[in-house]
Enzyme design. Structure first.
Site, mmCIF file in Angstrom:
data_model
loop_
_atom_site.group_PDB
_atom_site.id
_atom_site.type_symbol
_atom_site.label_atom_id
_atom_site.label_comp_id
_atom_site.label_asym_id
_atom_site.label_seq_id
_atom_site.Cartn_x
_atom_site.Cartn_y
_atom_site.Cartn_z
ATOM 1 N N GLN A 44 0.820 -1.214 0.000
ATOM 2 C CA GLN A 44 0.000 0.000 0.000
ATOM 3 C C GLN A 44 0.855 1.264 0.000
ATOM 4 O OE1 GLN A 44 -2.752 -1.485 3.284
ATOM 5 N NE2 GLN A 44 -4.095 -0.203 2.018
ATOM 6 N N CYS A 88 -10.798 0.598 3.135
ATOM 7 C CA CYS A 88 -9.390 0.378 2.816
ATOM 8 C C CYS A 88 -8.724 1.712 2.490
ATOM 9 C CB CYS A 88 -9.296 -0.564 1.621
ATOM 10 S SG CYS A 88 -7.622 -0.965 1.115
ATOM 11 N N LEU A 89 -7.513 1.883 2.983
ATOM 12 C CA LEU A 89 -6.777 3.113 2.692
ATOM 13 C C LEU A 89 -6.433 3.236 1.208
ATOM 14 C CD1 LEU A 89 -4.385 3.173 5.784
ATOM 15 C CD2 LEU A 89 -6.500 4.478 5.432
ATOM 16 N N HIS A 134 -4.074 -8.234 0.941
ATOM 17 C CA HIS A 134 -3.281 -7.235 0.205
ATOM 18 C C HIS A 134 -1.979 -7.846 -0.301
ATOM 19 C CE1 HIS A 134 -5.106 -3.312 0.120
ATOM 20 N NE2 HIS A 134 -5.372 -3.335 1.416
#
Length: 174
Positions: A44, A88-89, A134
């Site tokens: 991320q 989710c970021l 992820h």
């Protein structure tokens, strides 16, 4: 942000437990805190390594903070499903109901390469599953029904077009 290639492919196993890994984890905690998240996977922030950090409560409200390197998630066959709202970021400000097992265990390594096991319930179980996903190249919206995914992604695109994403995501979307 969703659409960035590193988010959609499996991450590489960590083999070096060194100062670079410790710095990466420190950066991840700082990024997660700044974005007011409860978990963050290395991809991320653009790093394709199997590492995630977390800072969240379990079903009983007990707070857990940690890091897992090279995680493998396990869910019991008899775990009840917990349908809760997930976000989710990497898809900021978008949320959707998503059923996940209410209990999960992650095995992996700590920052020194020693074996660890993290068991979670409630939000912690959801976080362990979400962050491991992820690292396997799966974002939570990929688990939604096609119709719901289309709605969430359309709303996300509209937020991008309107400039309504949080400050920490500025310039990061594709």
């Amino acid at each position: 942000m969703y659409g960035t290639a590193v988010l959609h492919e499996p991450c590489a196993e960590v083999t070096a437990f060194d100062d670079d890994l410790k710095q990466l984890v420190a950066d991840m905690f700082e990024s997660m805190d700044w974005a007011e998240g409860v978990g963050l996977a290395a991809n991320q922030i653009g790093v394709g390594l199997r590492v995630f950090v977390y800072d969240c409560p379990d079903a009983e409200g007990v707070h857990h903070v940690g890091v897992v390197v090279n995680p493998v998630v396990e869910v019991p066959d008899d775990a009840p499903l917990d349908e809760d709202t997930e976000g989710c970021l990497s898809v900021p400000r978008e949320f959707s109901p998503l059923a996940r097992p209410a209990r999960a265990t992650v095995t992996g390594q700590d920052l020194n390469g020693k074996s660890i096991r993290v068991e979670g319930t409630g939000l912690l179980a959801r976080c362990l599953q979400h962050e491991t996903d992820h690292l396997n190249g799966i974002v939570y919206v990929d688990k939604l029904t096609p119709e719901r995914r289309q709605e969430v992604m359309a709303d996300h695109a509209a937020r991008i077009a309107a400039g309504e994403l949080p400050e920490w995501s500025a310039g990061a979307h594709t």
